[in-house]
Design a protein around this motif. Sequence first.
Motif, PDB file in Angstrom:
ATOM      1  N   ALA A  34       0.836  -1.204   0.000  1.00 14.24           N
ATOM      2  CA  ALA A  34       0.000   0.000   0.000  1.00 14.24           C
ATOM      3  C   ALA A  34       0.875   1.261   0.000  1.00 14.24           C
ATOM      4  O   ALA A  34       0.607   2.215  -0.731  1.00 14.24           O
ATOM      5  N   ARG A  77      -7.160   6.078   5.022  1.00  6.76           N
ATOM      6  CA  ARG A  77      -6.406   4.938   4.481  1.00  6.76           C
ATOM      7  C   ARG A  77      -5.127   4.722   5.294  1.00  6.76           C
ATOM      8  O   ARG A  77      -4.782   3.605   5.649  1.00  6.76           O
ATOM      9  N   LEU A 101      -3.946   1.522   7.680  1.00  2.79           N
ATOM     10  CA  LEU A 101      -2.645   0.858   7.585  1.00  2.79           C
ATOM     11  C   LEU A 101      -1.959   0.825   8.946  1.00  2.79           C
ATOM     12  O   LEU A 101      -1.330  -0.175   9.312  1.00  2.79           O
TER      13      LEU A 101
END
Length: 108
Positions: free
Chosen positions: A71, A86, A90
């Motif tokens: 990612a 996001r 993570l």
Amino acid sequence: MAWLYLFVAGLFECAWAIGLKYTEGFSKPLPSVLTVIAMGISFWLLSAAMKTIPVGTAYAVWTGIGAVGVAIMGMLLFNESKDILRILCLLLIVSGIVGLKLVSKGEA
């Protein structure tokens, strides 16, 4: 040593996952060969780590390192979203990896 193997296996998982993008469906020879080599190294190190780390812990950590690493590389290499939510998600994965390591202190 098993945790070091597992960490490096996770890094090679990142390498082969990103490498898949560059193989263009395994139609490009050099990226394809490098990707397959990275896969082999990643799986070999994962299996070495599983000699002492339980399979559930090892696999969760391996995939977590891979997911977070890919990612991040997607953000850096392919201009994928850098949305704060996001990134927070993570960080949750990273906290899970750290948590698994902490509760696994009786293992190698």
